[in-house]
Design a protein around this motif. Structure first.
Motif, PDB file in Angstrom:
ATOM      1  N   GLN A  59      -5.603  10.785  11.030  1.00  0.00           N
ATOM      2  CA  GLN A  59      -6.245  11.595  12.061  1.00  0.00           C
ATOM      3  C   GLN A  59      -6.063  13.065  11.726  1.00  0.00           C
ATOM      4  N   ALA A  60      -7.175  13.791  11.659  1.00  0.00           N
ATOM      5  CA  ALA A  60      -7.115  15.224  11.355  1.00  0.00           C
ATOM      6  C   ALA A  60      -6.580  16.001  12.551  1.00  0.00           C
ATOM      7  N   GLN A  61      -5.994  17.161  12.270  1.00  0.00           N
ATOM      8  CA  GLN A  61      -5.419  18.023  13.309  1.00  0.00           C
ATOM      9  C   GLN A  61      -5.962  19.443  13.143  1.00  0.00           C
ATOM     10  N   ASP A  62      -5.707  20.276  14.139  1.00  0.00           N
ATOM     11  CA  ASP A  62      -5.927  21.732  14.040  1.00  0.00           C
ATOM     12  C   ASP A  62      -7.369  22.094  13.692  1.00  0.00           C
ATOM     13  N   GLY A  63      -8.319  21.362  14.271  1.00  0.00           N
ATOM     14  CA  GLY A  63      -9.723  21.710  14.083  1.00  0.00           C
ATOM     15  C   GLY A  63     -10.339  21.210  12.793  1.00  0.00           C
ATOM     16  N   GLU A  86      -8.088  23.300   8.124  1.00  0.00           N
ATOM     17  CA  GLU A  86      -7.443  23.445   9.428  1.00  0.00           C
ATOM     18  C   GLU A  86      -7.695  24.863   9.952  1.00  0.00           C
ATOM     19  N   HIS A  87      -7.628  25.001  11.275  1.00  0.00           N
ATOM     20  CA  HIS A  87      -7.829  26.316  11.914  1.00  0.00           C
ATOM     21  C   HIS A  87      -9.038  27.036  11.325  1.00  0.00           C
ATOM     22  N   PRO A  88     -10.216  26.394  11.294  1.00  0.00           N
ATOM     23  CA  PRO A  88     -11.387  27.083  10.740  1.00  0.00           C
ATOM     24  C   PRO A  88     -11.698  28.332  11.556  1.00  0.00           C
ATOM     25  N   ASP A  89     -12.148  29.375  10.880  1.00  0.00           N
ATOM     26  CA  ASP A  89     -12.520  30.608  11.568  1.00  0.00           C
ATOM     27  C   ASP A  89     -13.796  31.146  10.933  1.00  0.00           C
ATOM     28  N   ALA A  90     -14.251  32.304  11.409  1.00  0.00           N
ATOM     29  CA  ALA A  90     -15.533  32.855  10.941  1.00  0.00           C
ATOM     30  C   ALA A  90     -15.536  33.054   9.428  1.00  0.00           C
ATOM     31  N   ARG A 180      -5.603  30.736   2.443  1.00  0.00           N
ATOM     32  CA  ARG A 180      -6.299  29.468   2.234  1.00  0.00           C
ATOM     33  C   ARG A 180      -5.914  28.798   0.911  1.00  0.00           C
ATOM     34  N   GLU A 181      -4.887  29.288   0.245  1.00  0.00           N
ATOM     35  CA  GLU A 181      -4.442  28.652  -1.005  1.00  0.00           C
ATOM     36  C   GLU A 181      -3.362  27.612  -0.715  1.00  0.00           C
ATOM     37  N   TYR A 182      -3.319  26.572  -1.548  1.00  0.00           N
ATOM     38  CA  TYR A 182      -2.363  25.482  -1.314  1.00  0.00           C
ATOM     39  C   TYR A 182      -2.078  24.725  -2.610  1.00  0.00           C
ATOM     40  N   ASP A 183      -1.016  23.915  -2.547  1.00  0.00           N
ATOM     41  CA  ASP A 183      -0.596  23.100  -3.699  1.00  0.00           C
ATOM     42  C   ASP A 183      -1.380  21.790  -3.748  1.00  0.00           C
ATOM     43  N   GLY A 184      -1.314  21.129  -4.920  1.00  0.00           N
ATOM     44  CA  GLY A 184      -1.937  19.820  -5.073  1.00  0.00           C
ATOM     45  C   GLY A 184      -1.074  18.901  -5.928  1.00  0.00           C
ATOM     46  N   SER A 185      -1.181  17.609  -5.662  1.00  0.00           N
ATOM     47  CA  SER A 185      -0.354  16.631  -6.383  1.00  0.00           C
ATOM     48  C   SER A 185      -0.863  16.347  -7.792  1.00  0.00           C
TER      49      SER A 185
END
Length: 423
Positions: A59-63, A86-90, A180-185
Motif C-alpha cells: 500500500q502506497a503512502q504519502d500521496g 511521495e509528497h508530490p508537489d507542483a 528527490r534523489e535516493y538509493d537503489g538496490s
C-alpha cells in the motif's frame, strides 16, 4: 471451454502483460488502476485463483501511487512494481520521468533503481523514471523502460524512451544533493541507443520500448554458441519519407555481472547533455526490415510487447499482412526473414504470451481467447465468442501451462478471468 471469473468487487482490476502469476500458478497479481492510461492505484494486490481470496501486497503512502506489478519466477515470490513520488508537489508530480521501481518481499519494499539528477552523475544510478519492470526468466535481473528527468528539463524532445537492465551487482548510493534523489538496490544501465533525429532510411531509432527477455536461457547464435542474455525490443525507425516505422531490434548483454559497470564510448551515467549510455560492447542489432512492405512496421494497435519462445529460437510480434490484417509473426534472434504464423481473416486484438511448452501463443482474436499453434497457425478457441472482446492489455499463460489469465468488462468493472488451456 472452461472459463472462470476470479475477481468480483466493484473495482477496475489491471493486469500487466507478463509475469502476473506466482511461480506455483496459484496467485495472480494486479493493481486497481481504472485504466492503463491512469496511475491512481493505492495498492498492488494478489488473488488466489482457486479460492478467490485477495491480499494486499503493498500500500502506497504519502500521496504516492503504485501499479504495473509483476512477480518473480521463483518462490517465495518477490514482486516489483512502479512507485510514484511521495509528497508530490507542483515541481515533482507523477510522470514518465518521475517514477521508480520497488521490489517487495515479505511485506517490505526497497527501491530498485537509484536516482541522481545532480551532476556529476553516478554510474549505476538513473536520472528519471523506470517502468514496467520484468524479472528475467531465472529471476536474477530485471528489464525496464525508462525516461530521463535531466533531458526532460533540458529539452523534452531529448527525453527519449529507452530500455534498461537492473543487475544485483551492488547497491547504488548517490550523494543526495536534491530532495528527490535516493538509493537503489540494483546497478541500473540503459542498453538501447536512441537519437532525437534518426536519419530517414537508417537503423537509427528515436524510441526503444516493449522489450522482452530472449529465451529461458538465451538463444543459440548462428555460430552455434549460446548467447546467454539478450533483450528484444521495438525501435522506431524513420522511413525514407520520414514516417515512423517500428521494427524489431535485439541487444546481446554481458554474461558477467561486473561487465555492466564497464563504460563504452560514452559515460554509463550520462552527462548534462547526453542520456546514459550502454555498457562496453553492448550494441543493438536490427532484425526486421519492413520499410518496403505494403503495411510497413509492426502493428501499433493493439499495443503489444515482444515475447520470445522459451527456447529462444523465435521472437513473436504483431504485424499486418499484405491485406492489412494484424497477424502473429516470428523472427529468429539471428535475423533473416520474418515468418507469418497466423492466417486469420480478422485482426489479432491483444498483447500475447507463449505457452510454457513453446508450441502455442495465447492471444485474443475474433472476440475470444485463443491459443495460436505456432507450427501451423491453427487457432484453438479457449472461450466462446462474445459480443464484446476481452480486453487487449494482458493474455498471460500460467507457469504450469494449464490456464490463461485475461481481463473482461463486467457491469462496467474490469474483472480478472481465467480460461483452461486443456494442456
Amino acid at each position: 471451454m472452461v472459463m472462470k471469473q476470479i475477481t468480483f468487487d466493484e473495482h477496475h482490476h489491471q493486469l500487466t502483460n507478463i509475469n502476473i502469476w506466482t511461480a506455483d500458478s496459484e496467485w495472480l497479481v494486479y493493481d486497481l488502476r481504472p485504466s492503463g492510461a491512469s496511475f491512481t492505484s493505492l495498492t498492488v494486490e494478489r488473488v488466489n485463483v482457486a479460492s478467490g481470496q485477495t491480499e494486499t501486497i503493498w500500500q502506497a503512502q504519502d500521496g504516492a501511487h503504485v501499479g504495473v506489478v509483476t512477480a518473480s519466477p521463483d518462490l517465495p515470490p518477490r514482486y516489483v512494481c512502479i512507485h510514484g513520488p511521495e509528497h508530490p508537489d507542483a515541481g515533482w508530480t507523477y510522470d514518465f520521468h518521475h517514477r521508480r521501481g520497488v521490489i517487495i518481499r515479505q511485506g517490505r519494499a526497497e527501491n530498485l533503481d537509484a536516482c541522481d539528477i545532480t551532476p556529476p552523475f553516478t554510474p549505476g544510478a538513473l536520472r528519471g523514471g523506470s517502468h514496467v519492470h520484468v524479472f528475467s526468466p531465472d529471476g536474477s535481473r530485471l528489464s525496464f523502460t525508462y525516461n530521463d528527468h535531466v533531458m526532460h528539463e533540458r529539452d523534452t524532445r531529448e527525453d527519449l524512451r529507452n530500455v534498461g537492465v537492473a543487475v544485483p551487482l551492488r547497491a547504488v548510493c548517490p550523494p543526495k544533493q536534491h530532495p528527490r534523489e535516493y538509493d537503489g538496490s540494483h546497478f541500473c544501465v540503459l542498453v538501447s541507443q536512441t537519437t532525437s533525429s534518426p536519419r530517414p532510411g537508417s537503423d537509427e531509432i528515436n524510441r526503444a520500448y516493449e522489450e522482452g527477455w530472449t529465451g529461458q536461457t538465451g538463444y543459440l547464435r548462428a555460430d552455434g554458441q549460446r548467447q546467454r542474455w539478450a533483450l528484444a525490443f521495438i525501435g522506431d525507425t524513420l522511413s525514407e519519407k520520414g514516417e515512423k516505422v517500428p521494427e524489431v531490434f535485439i541487444v546481446d548483454l554481458p554474461e558477467e555481472m561486473a561487465d555492466y559497470a564497464l563504460a563504452g564510448g560514452r559515460p554509463l551515467e550520462g552527462t548534462e547533455s547526453q542520456l546514459p549510455a550502454p555498457p562496453k560492447g553492448v550494441q543493438q542489432r536490427r532484425l526486421t526490415f519492413t520499410h518496403s512492405r505494403a503495411f510497413p512496421g509492426l502493428a501499433q494497435t493493439p499495443r503489444h510487447w515482444l515475447r520470445s519462445a522459451p527456447d529462444g529460437s523465435a521472437i513473436a510480434f504483431l504485424m499486418k499482412d499484405e491485406h492489412g490484417v494484424v497477424q502473429l509473426w516470428t523472427i529468429s534472434p539471428n535475423g533473416g526473414e520474418p515468418r507469418q504464423v497466423s492466417q486469420v481473416n480478422s485482426d489479432i486484438q491483444s498483447a500475447f504470451s507463449w505457452h510454457p511448452a513453446g508450441t502455442a501463443v495465447a492471444l485474443i482474436q475474433d472476440n475470444s481467447v485463443m491459443l495460436c499453434h505456432v507450427a501451423n497457425g491453427e487457432m484453438q478457441r479457449l472461450t466462446a465468442r462474445t459480443l464484446e472482446a476481452p480486453l487487449a492489455d494482458a493474455v498471460v499463460c500460467s507457469p504450469d501451462g494449464r490456464k490463461v489469465a485475461y481481463l473482461r468488462n463486467v457491469n462496467g468493472w474490469q474483472q480478472i478471468f481465467t480460461a483452461d488451456t486443456g494442456r
